[in-house]
Scaffold this motif. Structure first.
Motif, short mmCIF file in Angstrom:
data_model
loop_
_atom_site.label_atom_id
_atom_site.label_comp_id
_atom_site.label_asym_id
_atom_site.label_seq_id
_atom_site.Cartn_x
_atom_site.Cartn_y
_atom_site.Cartn_z
N ALA B 211 0.81 -1.22 0.00
CA ALA B 211 0.00 0.00 0.00
C ALA B 211 0.84 1.28 0.00
N GLY B 212 1.93 1.29 0.76
CA GLY B 212 2.74 2.51 0.91
C GLY B 212 3.46 2.89 -0.37
N LEU B 213 4.17 1.92 -0.95
CA LEU B 213 4.98 2.18 -2.14
C LEU B 213 4.14 2.76 -3.30
N PRO B 214 2.98 2.13 -3.64
CA PRO B 214 2.19 2.69 -4.74
C PRO B 214 1.78 4.14 -4.48
N VAL B 215 1.35 4.44 -3.24
CA VAL B 215 0.89 5.79 -2.94
C VAL B 215 2.04 6.79 -3.12
N VAL B 216 3.20 6.47 -2.54
CA VAL B 216 4.34 7.40 -2.59
C VAL B 216 4.79 7.63 -4.05
N ILE B 217 4.98 6.53 -4.78
CA ILE B 217 5.52 6.67 -6.13
C ILE B 217 4.52 7.30 -7.09
N LEU B 218 3.25 6.91 -6.99
CA LEU B 218 2.24 7.50 -7.89
C LEU B 218 2.03 8.98 -7.57
N ALA B 219 2.07 9.35 -6.27
CA ALA B 219 1.92 10.76 -5.89
C ALA B 219 3.09 11.57 -6.46
N TRP B 220 4.29 10.99 -6.39
CA TRP B 220 5.47 11.68 -6.92
C TRP B 220 5.33 11.89 -8.43
N HIS B 221 4.86 10.86 -9.15
CA HIS B 221 4.67 10.98 -10.60
C HIS B 221 3.60 12.02 -10.93
N ALA B 222 2.53 12.07 -10.10
CA ALA B 222 1.46 13.04 -10.34
C ALA B 222 2.00 14.46 -10.15
N LEU B 223 2.82 14.65 -9.12
CA LEU B 223 3.37 15.97 -8.83
C LEU B 223 4.26 16.47 -9.97
N ARG B 224 5.09 15.57 -10.51
CA ARG B 224 5.96 16.03 -11.60
C ARG B 224 5.28 15.89 -12.97
N ARG B 225 3.96 15.68 -12.95
CA ARG B 225 3.17 15.62 -14.18
C ARG B 225 3.76 14.68 -15.21
N ALA B 226 4.02 13.45 -14.78
CA ALA B 226 4.57 12.44 -15.69
C ALA B 226 3.55 12.12 -16.77
N SER B 227 4.04 11.64 -17.91
CA SER B 227 3.14 11.31 -19.02
C SER B 227 2.30 10.08 -18.66
N ARG B 228 1.20 9.90 -19.40
CA ARG B 228 0.35 8.73 -19.17
C ARG B 228 1.14 7.44 -19.34
N ALA B 229 2.04 7.43 -20.36
CA ALA B 229 2.82 6.22 -20.62
C ALA B 229 3.67 5.87 -19.40
N VAL B 230 4.32 6.87 -18.81
CA VAL B 230 5.19 6.63 -17.66
C VAL B 230 4.36 6.14 -16.47
N ILE B 231 3.20 6.77 -16.25
CA ILE B 231 2.35 6.36 -15.12
C ILE B 231 1.86 4.92 -15.32
#
Lengths: 115, 308
Positions: B211-231
């Motif tokens: 649970a922790g890892l997905p939240v941290v990493i996905l939040a980080w990707h959302a913050l840096r506005r990663a592309s859909r492909a990267v997410i």
């Protein structure tokens, strides 16, 4: 031994790349056609395992362009064609291939060092 | 300043010959080349003879551009492992979306075993597996891999690790009071517990991954506005880790509370490898179909205009 194998495979890779570019000089083709046309040449004898990674490399390097076209059977096919950079690369590679092959042939036919 | 004009022309010629290289990479490469040439001219005396000698040393713009392009485009970087130990590939650089894609979903590469993303050993190239199974053709790759995903498709990919993490938290919460103070942390091949640790430590570690890892990493990707492909690609790896942790967590709880045990847990753990495989296949297919649709539509539009 391993080093020798890598050298041979590097050499072959370059030759197959040239063969693909030369084939595409005649017009656009899709992947399976390229594999089929090359696999019947006994000297080259490639499989799809060699051709597709090279096609992907040539595409990334901007030497071939790709376009999807409807197919009468199944999903659209990806067609490959030479880009202008690919065409000029083909000219350069063909010239150096002919030079190299002529030089090696004359050495092999001379055969002076053997015996 | 006749010499700077020569250098500028050389740079322009290299830039023009750098076809097939993304714009930003090209700008960077040209700026770097410019600086290198300046430094070289300086060390040779800085006059026009120095410029001539320097440019001659770099070769023709076309030749230089070709070498540069090979270096910039070479996919070898993302596939070749950092090194080998006793013949086994190892990799301790952090995985990137590109390295994940090149190793886990690379249909054009026939190898099923690719150098592992992180650590020692190999990882499965599900793209090659899909080709072997006749599900994909080796060149079923979009112009930008995973580049045409809809928001819905990416949402579904993100939901896999997130929903698994939530389920793991809910199940742990529901059974917490019934769990003994110590729970198993290791099982034999037959699935029998043979080592124990305090439940907060053992289950906490599994929940951190699930649970922790997905939240941290996905939040980080959302913050840096990663592309859909990267997410999407990141969600595949997170989905795998999260399902794997949840399977172990579920077995641990079932074992500690109900005494459930069996060899099948090993098969279940290996089976969780199917999660990234199925996710990658579905995402690749969705992106590919979107590209085919776009091609057919643009062609249909041109034909329509021709008819008029």
């Amino acid at each position: 031994m391993a080093e020798n194998d890598t050298r041979t495979s590097q050499f072959r890779k370059g030759a197959v790349e040239l063969a693909i570019l030369a084939l595409l000089d005649g017009g656009e083709l899709y992947g399976a056609e390229i594999v089929e046309r090359l696999s019947v040449l006994p000297g080259i004898a490639v499989t799809s395992g060699t051709v597709y990674p090279l096609l992907s490399r040539l595409n990334k390097a901007g030497l071939v362009d790709t376009v999807w076209r409807e197919s009468p059977v199944g999903p659209p096919r990806k067609y490959y064609r030479l880009s202008s950079a690919g065409r000029s690369d083909l000219d350069g590679m063909a010239a150096s291939w002919r030079g190299l092959s002529a030089a090696i042939d004359s050495l092999l036919e001379g055969g002076g060092s053997r015996g | 300043m006749a010499e700077s004009i020569e250098v500028r022309e050389y740079l322009a010629a290299v830039r023009a010959a750098l076809t097939g290289v993304p714009g930003r990479d090209r700008d960077e490469a040209i700026a770097e080349l410019d600086a290198t040439i300046r430094a070289e001219v300086e060390t040779r005396g800085g006059d026009s003879a120095a410029v001539q000698a320097t440019l001659a040393g770099f070769g023709s713009p076309d030749e230089y551009a070709r070498a540069l392009r090979d270096a910039l485009v070479g996919e070898a970087d993302a596939i070749e492992p950092q090194g080998r130990f006793l013949g086994m590939p190892y990799e301790f650089r952090a995985p990137t979306a590109t390295s994940i894609r090149e190793r886990m979903w690379n249909p054009s590469d026939p190898r099923i075993a690719m150098p592992r993303l992180f650590g020692l050993g190999w990882t499965v190239n599900f793209g090659a597996l899909a080709v072997r199974l006749g599900l994909m053709r080796p060149d079923d790759i979009e112009a930008r891999p995973f580049g045409n995903l809809s928001a819905r498709a990416v949402g579904a990919a993100v939901a896999v690790p997130v929903a698994t993490g939530i389920a793991a938290l809910v199940i742990t919460g529901a059974f917490w009071s019934r769990l003994p103070a110590e729970v198993p942390i290791h099982f034999s091949g037959a699935g029998v517990a043979d080592d124990w640790a305090p439940k907060a430590v053992a289950l906490g570690a599994l929940l951190a991954i699930a649970a922790g890892l997905p939240v941290v990493i996905l939040a980080w990707h959302a913050l840096r506005r990663a592309s859909r492909a990267v997410i999407a690609i990141t969600s595949v790896v997170l989905g795998f880790l999260s399902v794997l942790a949840a399977v172990i967590l579920g077995y641990t709880i079932a074992n500690a509370v109900y005494g459930v045990e069996g060899w099948w847990i090993g098969a279940l753990i290996v089976g969780s490898l199917a999660v990234p495989g199925v996710m990658l296949y579905l995402l690749a297919r969705a992106s590919l179909k979107a590209e085919w649709r776009a091609t057919a539509e643009s062609r249909g539009a041109t034909e329509g205009e021709d008819a008029r």
